[in-house]
Design a protein around this motif. Structure first.
Motif, mmCIF file in Angstrom:
data_model
loop_
_atom_site.group_PDB
_atom_site.id
_atom_site.type_symbol
_atom_site.label_atom_id
_atom_site.label_comp_id
_atom_site.label_asym_id
_atom_site.label_seq_id
_atom_site.Cartn_x
_atom_site.Cartn_y
_atom_site.Cartn_z
ATOM 1 N N ARG A 97 0.917 -1.323 -0.325
ATOM 2 C CA ARG A 97 0.361 0.025 -0.387
ATOM 3 C C ARG A 97 1.028 1.093 0.053
ATOM 4 N N ASP A 98 1.840 0.989 -0.170
ATOM 5 C CA ASP A 98 3.394 2.321 -0.037
ATOM 6 C C ASP A 98 3.222 2.915 -1.733
ATOM 7 N N ILE A 99 3.852 4.324 -1.691
ATOM 8 C CA ILE A 99 3.800 4.854 -2.757
ATOM 9 C C ILE A 99 5.263 5.716 -2.844
ATOM 10 N N LEU A 100 6.596 5.049 -3.563
ATOM 11 C CA LEU A 100 7.814 5.327 -3.772
ATOM 12 C C LEU A 100 7.290 7.223 -4.536
ATOM 13 N N ILE A 101 7.746 8.197 -3.706
ATOM 14 C CA ILE A 101 7.704 9.486 -4.036
ATOM 15 C C ILE A 101 9.234 9.962 -4.904
ATOM 16 N N GLU A 102 9.557 10.488 -5.538
ATOM 17 C CA GLU A 102 10.945 11.255 -6.176
ATOM 18 C C GLU A 102 9.705 12.881 -5.270
ATOM 19 N N ILE A 103 11.317 13.155 -4.520
ATOM 20 C CA ILE A 103 10.321 14.831 -4.298
ATOM 21 C C ILE A 103 11.278 15.454 -4.680
ATOM 22 N N ARG A 104 10.256 16.855 -5.094
ATOM 23 C CA ARG A 104 10.420 17.486 -6.190
ATOM 24 C C ARG A 104 11.551 19.265 -5.072
ATOM 25 N N TYR A 105 10.511 19.536 -4.750
ATOM 26 C CA TYR A 105 10.528 20.508 -3.417
ATOM 27 C C TYR A 105 9.890 20.492 -2.092
ATOM 28 N N ALA A 106 10.904 20.419 -1.357
ATOM 29 C CA ALA A 106 10.390 20.502 -0.037
ATOM 30 C C ALA A 106 11.008 21.700 0.526
ATOM 31 N N GLY A 107 9.651 22.208 1.287
ATOM 32 C CA GLY A 107 8.992 23.861 1.894
ATOM 33 C C GLY A 107 10.225 23.891 3.916
ATOM 34 N N ILE A 108 10.461 24.566 3.866
ATOM 35 C CA ILE A 108 11.293 25.252 5.025
ATOM 36 C C ILE A 108 10.203 25.740 5.861
ATOM 37 N N ARG A 113 1.224 13.726 -9.687
ATOM 38 C CA ARG A 113 1.745 15.192 -9.102
ATOM 39 C C ARG A 113 1.024 14.465 -7.318
ATOM 40 N N VAL A 114 2.125 14.108 -6.478
ATOM 41 C CA VAL A 114 1.736 14.138 -4.890
ATOM 42 C C VAL A 114 2.258 14.674 -3.727
ATOM 43 N N GLY A 115 1.658 14.951 -2.267
ATOM 44 C CA GLY A 115 2.079 15.692 -1.664
ATOM 45 C C GLY A 115 2.052 15.098 -0.397
ATOM 46 N N VAL A 116 2.686 15.422 0.832
ATOM 47 C CA VAL A 116 2.836 14.491 2.003
ATOM 48 C C VAL A 116 2.842 15.500 2.590
ATOM 49 N N GLY A 117 2.514 15.585 3.897
ATOM 50 C CA GLY A 117 2.835 16.844 4.513
ATOM 51 C C GLY A 117 2.893 16.890 5.900
ATOM 52 N N CYS A 118 2.433 16.769 7.407
ATOM 53 C CA CYS A 118 3.567 16.665 8.856
ATOM 54 C C CYS A 118 2.915 15.103 9.109
ATOM 55 N N MET A 119 2.285 14.414 8.592
ATOM 56 C CA MET A 119 2.206 12.415 9.000
ATOM 57 C C MET A 119 2.434 11.799 7.785
ATOM 58 N N VAL A 135 -1.369 10.096 1.448
ATOM 59 C CA VAL A 135 -0.430 11.221 0.492
ATOM 60 C C VAL A 135 -1.244 11.134 -0.640
ATOM 61 N N LEU A 136 -1.508 13.270 -0.827
ATOM 62 C CA LEU A 136 -2.403 13.982 -1.134
ATOM 63 C C LEU A 136 -2.034 14.601 -2.477
ATOM 64 N N ARG A 137 -3.245 14.594 -3.200
ATOM 65 C CA ARG A 137 -3.073 15.027 -4.561
ATOM 66 C C ARG A 137 -2.791 16.583 -4.932
ATOM 67 N N VAL A 138 -1.369 16.889 -5.727
ATOM 68 C CA VAL A 138 -1.377 18.389 -5.877
ATOM 69 C C VAL A 138 -1.675 18.797 -7.286
ATOM 70 N N PRO A 139 -3.426 19.857 -7.004
ATOM 71 C CA PRO A 139 -3.697 19.955 -8.683
ATOM 72 C C PRO A 139 -2.592 20.519 -9.823
ATOM 73 N N GLU A 140 -2.714 20.115 -10.634
ATOM 74 C CA GLU A 140 -2.061 20.446 -12.734
ATOM 75 C C GLU A 140 -1.965 22.269 -11.711
ATOM 76 N N SER A 141 -2.574 22.902 -11.817
ATOM 77 C CA SER A 141 -2.934 24.379 -11.748
ATOM 78 C C SER A 141 -2.183 25.054 -10.748
ATOM 79 N N ILE A 142 -1.649 24.686 -9.647
ATOM 80 C CA ILE A 142 -0.205 24.653 -8.819
ATOM 81 C C ILE A 142 0.755 24.515 -9.035
ATOM 82 N N PRO A 143 1.874 25.295 -9.588
ATOM 83 C CA PRO A 143 2.978 25.160 -9.452
ATOM 84 C C PRO A 143 3.324 24.264 -8.092
ATOM 85 N N TYR A 144 4.443 23.292 -9.081
ATOM 86 C CA TYR A 144 4.635 21.990 -7.861
ATOM 87 C C TYR A 144 5.626 23.258 -6.906
#
Ligand SMILES: [Zn+2]
Ligand SMILES: [Zn+2]
Length: 346
Positions: free
Chosen positions: A29-40, A84-90, A141-150
Motif C-alpha cells: 500500500r506504499d508509494i515511492l515519491i521522487e521529491i521535487r520540492y520541500a518547504g522549510i 503529482r502528489v504531496g505529503v504533509g506533517c504526518m 499521500v495527497l493529490r496536488v492539482p495541476e494548476s498549482i506550481p510544484y
C-alpha cells in the motif's frame, strides 16, 4: 531498502550536512515519491535543535513535500505512476480510534506518526522531506492539482492546512472579521485563505514594513502591534484571531480585540508557557483555542480550494546547500514568505 541522498542534522547544535538515509521497500500500500520540492517550516528548526523535546540524530526534517509518484505497491488504488502528489506533517495514524474514524487523523488518540522524528509502525524513526525520495502509505499521500506550481504548492502541506483548518472550523466567511497575527509563512497563507473564503481580513504585524504585501494578498486592513493605539482602535472587533506567532505575546491584549463570542486560535507554537488572565475571557464570552494541522480529507480539500481560487504560497526557491543560511534568515523572519528547497539540486 533504498538509500537516498538527503540533508541531515548530525546533532542539535551543528549545521545540516549532506547525508544518505534509508527508505523502506515499497510495501503493497506504499508509494515511492521522487521529491521535487520541500518547504522549510519553523517546526523543522525547533525539532532539529531539540527545542520541542529530545530527538534521535542524525535527523532529516521537512514536512512540506511535493513530487512525482515513481513506484506504487501492488494494492495501491489512490495514486498512479507519474501523479503529482504531496505529503504533509504526518505519514500514518492508528486508523481505528474515534478521531481517526472522524477523519481527524492529526488528533489520533494513539498519536499520529509525524513525517520526521517519529517512531514509524516498523519501529524505525521517520525521516523527512529534505531528501530525494520518500516512501509513504497511499492514505497519507495527497493529490496536488495541476494548476498549482510544484514549488509554490509545497508549503501548503503545512502552512496551508495549518491555517485553513481553523478558518473552516471557526467558520470564516462573508460577514466575519478575521485578524491574522504575524505575516510570515503561516500568516501570509491565513490572509490569502481567509480573503478567498470571503472574510474581512486584518493583519496585525509588528511593523508596517510588509503592509503592501499584506494588501496584495487580500488584507483589508493592516495594523502595527508596536503601536499601542492599535490595541485601543481594534478593541472588541474580531470574530476570529489566528495567531501564527511562535513567541510569547501579551495574550490578554490580543484577546481584548475579540468581539462577542470571538475566538483566538494559536497555530504558532512557542516552546514557553503563555500567561493569560481568565477575566479577559469573561468579557465578550471569549475563547482561547489551539489547532494543529488538519486531517487528510481536509488537507485535500485545502489543496483543491487553493487550485479553485488560484492560491499558492509566496516562496524563495533555494538549493539544498543553502539550508543553513536559510535557517539563519528564517530565525530573523527574513523570508518572503517561505523557503523551498529544489531537491533536483541536491
Ligand atoms: Zn510545519
Ligand atoms: Zn487514531
Amino acid at each position: 531498502m533504498l538509500t537516498v541522498n538527503a540533508y541531515a542534522a548530525p546533532s542539535a547544535t551543528e549545521p545540516l550536512v549532506p547525508a544518505t538515509i534509508e527508505r523502506r521497500d515499497v510495501g503493497p500500500r506504499d508509494i515511492l515519491i521522487e521529491i521535487r520540492y520541500a518547504g522549510i517550516c519553523h517546526s523543522d528548526i525547533h525539532t532539529v535543535r531539540g527545542e520541542w523535546g529530545a530527538v534521535a540524530y542524525p535527523l532529516t526534517v521537512g514536512h512540506e513535500i511535493v513530487g512525482v509518484v515513481a513506484e506504487v505497491g501492488a494494492a495501491v488504488t489512490k495514486h498512479a505512476l507519474g501523479d503529482r502528489v504531496g505529503v504533509g506533517c504526518m505519514v500514518n495514524s492508528c486508523r481505528e480510534c474515534a478521531n481517526c474514524l472522524a477523519g481527524e487523523e492529526q488528533y489520533c488518540l494513539n498519536g499520529n506518526v509525524g513525517t520526521y522524528a517519529a517512531v514509524d509502525r516498523d519501529g524505525t524513526i521517520t525521516q523527512g522531506g529534505y531528501s530525494t525520495h520518500i516512501v509513504v502509505d497511499e492514505d497519507f499521500v495527497l493529490r496536488v492539482p495541476e494548476s498549482i506550481p510544484y514549488e509554490a504548492a509545497a508549503p501548503l502541506l503545512c502552512a496551508g492546512i495549518t491555517t485553513y483548518s481553523p478558518l473552516r472550523h471557526w467558520k470564516a466567511g462573508p460577514g466575519s472579521k478575521v485578524a491574522v497575527v504575524g505575516l510570515g509563512g503561516l500568516g501570509h497563507m491565513a490572509v490569502k485563505l481567509a480573503h478567498a473564503m470571503g472574510a474581512e481580513v486584518t493583519v496585525l504585524s509588528q511593523s508596517l514594513s510588509k503592509a503592501d504585501d499584506g494588501r496584495r494578498m487580500g488584507a483589508d486592513h493592516y495594523f502595527a502591534t508596536s503601536d499601542p493605539a492599535t490595541f485601543q482602535t481594534l478593541k472588541n472587533s474580531f470574530d476570529l484571531i489566528i495567531n501564527t506567532v511562535s513567541a510569547v505575546i501579551d495574550l490578554d491584549a490580543y484577546l481584548r480585540l475579540l468581539a462577542l463570542d470571538g475566538t483566538m486560535v494559536n497555530v504558532g507554537a512557542p516552546p514557553e508557557a503563555l500567561p493569560l488572565h481568565v477575566f479577559t475571557l469573561f468579557g465578550n464570552r471569549r475563547s482561547f483555542a489551539g489547532s494543529g494541522i488538519g486531517g487528510i480529507r481536509e488537507t485535500q480539500e485545502m489543496l483543491d480550494f487553493c487550485a479553485e481560487h488560484g492560491l499558492a504560497c509566496d516562496i524563495e526557491v533555494i538549493a539544498p546547500d543553502q539550508i543553513n543560511e536559510a535557517y539563519a534568515r528564517l530565525e530573523k523572519s527574513d523570508v518572503r514568505y517561505r523557503f523551498v528547497l529544489d531537491m533536483a539540486r541536491i
